[in-house]
Design an enzyme around this catalytic site. Structure first.
Site, PDB file in Angstrom:
ATOM      1  N   PHE A  97     -56.369  28.729  32.206  1.00 25.44           N
ATOM      2  CA  PHE A  97     -56.681  29.649  31.106  1.00 25.44           C
ATOM      3  C   PHE A  97     -57.907  29.176  30.297  1.00 25.44           C
ATOM      4  CE2 PHE A  97     -55.172  30.259  26.480  1.00 25.44           C
ATOM      5  CZ  PHE A  97     -55.871  31.440  26.311  1.00 25.44           C
ATOM      6  N   SER A 108     -49.119  22.395  31.232  1.00 22.73           N
ATOM      7  CA  SER A 108     -49.343  22.786  29.835  1.00 22.73           C
ATOM      8  C   SER A 108     -48.196  23.536  29.161  1.00 22.73           C
ATOM      9  CB  SER A 108     -50.611  23.649  29.756  1.00 22.73           C
ATOM     10  OG  SER A 108     -50.386  24.895  30.396  1.00 22.73           O
ATOM     11  N   THR A 118     -54.016  18.494  22.343  1.00 27.63           N
ATOM     12  CA  THR A 118     -53.273  19.528  21.630  1.00 27.63           C
ATOM     13  C   THR A 118     -52.812  19.046  20.256  1.00 27.63           C
ATOM     14  OG1 THR A 118     -51.185  20.753  21.678  1.00 27.63           O
ATOM     15  CG2 THR A 118     -51.214  18.698  22.883  1.00 27.63           C
ATOM     16  N   ASP A 119     -52.576  19.988  19.351  1.00 28.82           N
ATOM     17  CA  ASP A 119     -52.037  19.626  18.030  1.00 28.82           C
ATOM     18  C   ASP A 119     -50.567  19.201  18.126  1.00 28.82           C
ATOM     19  OD1 ASP A 119     -50.894  22.124  18.526  1.00 28.82           O
ATOM     20  OD2 ASP A 119     -51.508  23.021  16.625  1.00 28.82           O
ATOM     21  N   GLU A 120     -49.921  19.482  19.273  1.00 29.98           N
ATOM     22  CA  GLU A 120     -48.491  19.162  19.390  1.00 29.98           C
ATOM     23  C   GLU A 120     -48.222  17.660  19.356  1.00 29.98           C
ATOM     24  OE1 GLU A 120     -46.165  21.318  22.184  1.00 29.98           O
ATOM     25  OE2 GLU A 120     -47.247  23.179  21.836  1.00 29.98           O
ATOM     26  N   TYR A 170     -43.787  17.518  27.125  1.00 31.51           N
ATOM     27  CA  TYR A 170     -45.205  17.917  27.220  1.00 31.51           C
ATOM     28  C   TYR A 170     -46.041  17.183  26.180  1.00 31.51           C
ATOM     29  CZ  TYR A 170     -49.397  20.628  26.091  1.00 31.51           C
ATOM     30  OH  TYR A 170     -50.697  20.993  25.790  1.00 31.51           O
ATOM     31  N   LYS A 182     -49.047  14.352  26.542  1.00 27.33           N
ATOM     32  CA  LYS A 182     -50.412  14.529  26.018  1.00 27.33           C
ATOM     33  C   LYS A 182     -50.741  13.399  25.037  1.00 27.33           C
ATOM     34  CE  LYS A 182     -52.980  17.472  26.658  1.00 27.33           C
ATOM     35  NZ  LYS A 182     -54.014  17.716  27.709  1.00 27.33           N
TER      36      LYS A 182
HETATM   37  P1  NAD Z   1     -53.235  26.028  32.129  1.00 21.56           P
HETATM   38  O1  NAD Z   1     -51.858  25.630  32.499  1.00 21.56           O
HETATM   39  O2  NAD Z   1     -53.579  27.464  32.014  1.00 21.56           O
HETATM   40  O3  NAD Z   1     -54.274  25.408  33.161  1.00 21.56           O
HETATM   41  C1  NAD Z   1     -54.141  24.093  33.660  1.00 21.56           C
HETATM   42  C2  NAD Z   1     -55.054  23.970  34.880  1.00 21.56           C
HETATM   43  O4  NAD Z   1     -54.954  22.623  35.353  1.00 21.56           O
HETATM   44  C3  NAD Z   1     -54.645  24.886  36.040  1.00 21.56           C
HETATM   45  O5  NAD Z   1     -55.772  25.525  36.574  1.00 21.56           O
HETATM   46  C4  NAD Z   1     -54.011  23.937  37.049  1.00 21.56           C
HETATM   47  O6  NAD Z   1     -54.163  24.362  38.384  1.00 21.56           O
HETATM   48  C5  NAD Z   1     -54.800  22.659  36.773  1.00 21.56           C
HETATM   49  N1  NAD Z   1     -54.057  21.466  37.181  1.00 21.56           N
HETATM   50  C6  NAD Z   1     -52.767  21.159  36.890  1.00 21.56           C
HETATM   51  N2  NAD Z   1     -52.412  20.000  37.478  1.00 21.56           N
HETATM   52  C7  NAD Z   1     -53.533  19.551  38.125  1.00 21.56           C
HETATM   53  C8  NAD Z   1     -53.807  18.402  38.907  1.00 21.56           C
HETATM   54  N3  NAD Z   1     -52.857  17.479  39.145  1.00 21.56           N
HETATM   55  N4  NAD Z   1     -55.042  18.248  39.425  1.00 21.56           N
HETATM   56  C9  NAD Z   1     -56.011  19.173  39.199  1.00 21.56           C
HETATM   57  N5  NAD Z   1     -55.788  20.302  38.482  1.00 21.56           N
HETATM   58  C10 NAD Z   1     -54.574  20.485  37.940  1.00 21.56           C
HETATM   59  O7  NAD Z   1     -53.551  25.244  30.778  1.00 21.56           O
HETATM   60  P2  NAD Z   1     -54.407  25.685  29.513  1.00 21.56           P
HETATM   61  O8  NAD Z   1     -53.552  26.418  28.581  1.00 21.56           O
HETATM   62  O9  NAD Z   1     -55.683  26.260  29.977  1.00 21.56           O
HETATM   63  O10 NAD Z   1     -54.676  24.246  28.873  1.00 21.56           O
HETATM   64  C11 NAD Z   1     -55.775  23.458  29.300  1.00 21.56           C
HETATM   65  C12 NAD Z   1     -55.792  22.149  28.521  1.00 21.56           C
HETATM   66  O11 NAD Z   1     -55.871  22.414  27.131  1.00 21.56           O
HETATM   67  C13 NAD Z   1     -54.521  21.320  28.721  1.00 21.56           C
HETATM   68  O12 NAD Z   1     -54.905  19.973  28.769  1.00 21.56           O
HETATM   69  C14 NAD Z   1     -53.697  21.595  27.480  1.00 21.56           C
HETATM   70  O13 NAD Z   1     -52.891  20.504  27.157  1.00 21.56           O
HETATM   71  C15 NAD Z   1     -54.786  21.802  26.443  1.00 21.56           C
HETATM   72  N6  NAD Z   1     -54.444  22.691  25.325  1.00 21.56           N
HETATM   73  C16 NAD Z   1     -53.926  23.934  25.544  1.00 21.56           C
HETATM   74  C17 NAD Z   1     -53.671  24.782  24.467  1.00 21.56           C
HETATM   75  C18 NAD Z   1     -53.118  26.179  24.663  1.00 21.56           C
HETATM   76  O14 NAD Z   1     -52.795  26.834  23.663  1.00 21.56           O
HETATM   77  N7  NAD Z   1     -53.036  26.686  25.864  1.00 21.56           N
HETATM   78  C19 NAD Z   1     -53.929  24.334  23.158  1.00 21.56           C
HETATM   79  C20 NAD Z   1     -54.432  23.046  22.979  1.00 21.56           C
HETATM   80  C21 NAD Z   1     -54.706  22.237  24.065  1.00 21.56           C
HETATM   81  O1  DAU Z   2     -50.174  24.060  19.939  1.00 19.81           O
HETATM   82  C1  DAU Z   2     -50.877  23.984  21.148  1.00 19.81           C
HETATM   83  C2  DAU Z   2     -49.949  24.245  22.300  1.00 19.81           C
HETATM   84  O2  DAU Z   2     -49.640  25.636  22.261  1.00 19.81           O
HETATM   85  C3  DAU Z   2     -50.523  23.872  23.651  1.00 19.81           C
HETATM   86  O3  DAU Z   2     -50.742  22.492  23.695  1.00 19.81           O
HETATM   87  C4  DAU Z   2     -49.595  24.282  24.782  1.00 19.81           C
HETATM   88  O4  DAU Z   2     -50.191  24.027  26.033  1.00 19.81           O
HETATM   89  C5  DAU Z   2     -49.312  25.762  24.667  1.00 19.81           C
HETATM   90  O5  DAU Z   2     -48.375  26.147  25.644  1.00 19.81           O
HETATM   91  C6  DAU Z   2     -48.786  26.108  23.274  1.00 19.81           C
HETATM   92  O6  DAU Z   2     -47.448  25.583  23.070  1.00 19.81           O
HETATM   93  P1  DAU Z   2     -46.298  26.444  22.363  1.00 19.81           P
HETATM   94  O7  DAU Z   2     -45.005  25.909  22.796  1.00 19.81           O
HETATM   95  O8  DAU Z   2     -46.552  26.578  20.904  1.00 19.81           O
HETATM   96  O9  DAU Z   2     -46.615  27.895  23.035  1.00 19.81           O
HETATM   97  P2  DAU Z   2     -45.652  29.011  23.654  1.00 19.81           P
HETATM   98  O10 DAU Z   2     -46.534  30.192  23.935  1.00 19.81           O
HETATM   99  O11 DAU Z   2     -44.812  28.496  24.746  1.00 19.81           O
HETATM  100  O12 DAU Z   2     -44.713  29.376  22.426  1.00 19.81           O
HETATM  101  C7  DAU Z   2     -45.227  29.830  21.182  1.00 19.81           C
HETATM  102  C8  DAU Z   2     -44.058  30.020  20.235  1.00 19.81           C
HETATM  103  O13 DAU Z   2     -43.265  31.127  20.704  1.00 19.81           O
HETATM  104  C9  DAU Z   2     -43.116  28.845  20.182  1.00 19.81           C
HETATM  105  O14 DAU Z   2     -42.610  28.694  18.874  1.00 19.81           O
HETATM  106  C10 DAU Z   2     -41.976  29.219  21.134  1.00 19.81           C
HETATM  107  C11 DAU Z   2     -41.923  30.729  20.996  1.00 19.81           C
HETATM  108  N1  DAU Z   2     -41.494  31.454  22.229  1.00 19.81           N
HETATM  109  C12 DAU Z   2     -42.147  31.180  23.388  1.00 19.81           C
HETATM  110  C13 DAU Z   2     -41.768  31.815  24.564  1.00 19.81           C
HETATM  111  C14 DAU Z   2     -42.468  31.501  25.853  1.00 19.81           C
HETATM  112  C15 DAU Z   2     -40.471  32.395  22.156  1.00 19.81           C
HETATM  113  O15 DAU Z   2     -39.912  32.653  21.075  1.00 19.81           O
HETATM  114  N2  DAU Z   2     -40.102  33.034  23.316  1.00 19.81           N
HETATM  115  C16 DAU Z   2     -40.704  32.773  24.515  1.00 19.81           C
HETATM  116  O16 DAU Z   2     -40.290  33.371  25.542  1.00 19.81           O
END
Ligand code: NAD
Ligand code: DAU
Length: 351
Positions: free
Chosen positions: A11, A85, A130-132, A155, A159
């Protein structure tokens, strides 16, 4: 500049690749991704013919492969996003998160260190986190770069561990690293296991909307395009060894966000007011569910001038429009193994 982006088929990674190719005509990007369930080359179909872009299918847990890749490719910088993630998957299978997020990151650090050993001059290893890692806030306060780490899910623990290794490689070996910790992203190409795309998909299909607990948890939402822009600024101008928090100043309780999403979707789909809202179903809470995340990104604003570009209402509408216009993408990623995950995750979870 030749930049290695890991996880570029995911993503955020796909937005980062697209952004860098467009914003920096002098840069070449290698996208290294093992294409797990979350990786999808369709996310980058618009750039796959670009001569400054190449994709390599490979796994960051494969250390000898990484060493060879770094030897052959002469990267100037790394932007490391590859990770497992999704918090719910980490509760179901923690070990996979340790292997990819901790071991995979250490493998990359080792490969970069070995390849750049003659001189770190002009090199940069940028770790996306991540902020988590900071844990959960009460009603008040914001996460700053000084907030102590206090991860609660497998998770976030993985991280946090990877962040510590990145800092350790800076402090011990002088590796030129930079780290950012970002809040929840939303936007196009997000896999529909995360809250917003999952609920958009379910509203389209008139499936229940599984709200964990009472829906009172708070997240700070940032448009993914703004995250990619922040990554650009930090990659090019961030100070070596520093951490930057990235956030949207945009806190929503889950239930308020879901109600807004339902309203937008009712309008877009020509449904009656209340029709999508009727799908809301309260289900068992996530184990160890963090109550509130909120980021203080004033350091990034003060030192590097970055601020988010659009309002949440606008970004959410753009996101809904993208999913409604890309049914084929959604159908492709929600078929097959994802369906098994969905049944395992939500089958029998209703209250
Ligand atoms: P995502 O799950 O959409 O994408 C992860 C990608 O990493 C995928 O394309 C997957 O194929 C690849 N991958 C997984 N394991 C691998 C491996 N062993 N070798 C090579 N590639 C691999 O994740 P995202 O939401 O795009 O998050 C990307 C980064 O940003 C992560 O490090 C996540 O912790 C961080 N992040 C995400 C969010 C969020 O809200 N999504 C917020 C803050 C930080
Ligand atoms: O804060 C950054 C993080 O945000 C990233 O590091 C992670 O990769 C990303 O997945 C995200 O984590 P969250 O756990 O906050 O995101 P998620 O979309 O899974 O959930 C957002 C909120 O919604 C959380 O409080 C859980 C709730 N939720 C989520 C799902 C999937 C529901 O209530 N129902 C659901 O089915």
């Amino acid at each position: 500049m030749h930049i290695l982006v890991t996880g570029g088929a995911g993503f955020i990674g796909s937005h980062v690749v697209r952004h860098f190719l467009k914003a920096h005509p002098d840069c070449t990007i290698t996208n290294l991704d093992s294409l797990t369930y979350a990786g999808n080359l369709a996310n980058l179909s618009d750039v796959e013919q670009n001569p400054r872009y190449r994709f390599i299918k490979g796994d960051i847990t494969d250390a000898p492969f990484l060493v060879k890749l770094f030897e052959e490719s002469r990267f100037d910088g790394v932007i490391h996003l590859a990770a497992e993630s999704h918090v719910d998957r980490s509760i179901a299978n923690p070990t996979e998160f340790v292997i990819t997020n901790v071991l995979g990151t250490v493998n990359l650090l080792n490969a970069a260190r070995a390849a750049w050993k003659s001189s770190f001059e002009g090199k940069r290893f940028y770790h996306i986190s991540t902020d988590e890692v900071y844990g959960s806030l009460g009603k008040d306060g914001l996460f700053t770069e000084e907030t102590p780490y206090d991860p609660h899910s497998p998770y976030s623990a993985s991280k946090a561990s990877s962040d510590h290794f990145v800092r350790a490689y800076h402090d011990t070996f002088g590796l030129p690293v930079v780290i950012s910790n970002c809040s929840n992203n939303y936007g196009s190409y997000q896999f529909p296991e995360k809250l917003i795309p999952l609920f958009i998909n379910n509203i389209c299909r008139k499936r229940p909307l599984p709200v964990y607990g009472k829906g009172e948890n708070i997240r700070d939402w940032l448009w993914v395009v703004d995250h990619a822009q922040a990554i650009d600024v930090i990659f090019h101008r961030g100070k070596t060894g520093e951490t930057y928090n990235i956030g949207g100043h945009n806190e929503w309780t889950n239930i308020d966000l879901i109600l807004l999403l339902c309203r937008i979707m009712n309008e877009k789909l020509g449904r009656q007011p209340g029709e999508s809202e009727a799908l809301i179903t309260y289900v068992t809470d996530r184990a160890g569910h963090d109550l509130r995340y909120a980021i203080d990104s004033s350091k990034l604003q003060r030192e590097l001038g970055w601020v988010p570009s659009i309002s949440f209402e606008k970004g959410l509408e753009l996101t809904v429009d993208w999913y409604l216009g890309n049914h084929e993408w959604l159908n492709n990623v929600t078929s097959g193994s994802y369906q098994h995950y969905y049944d395992r995750m939500y089958g029998g979870r209703q209250e």
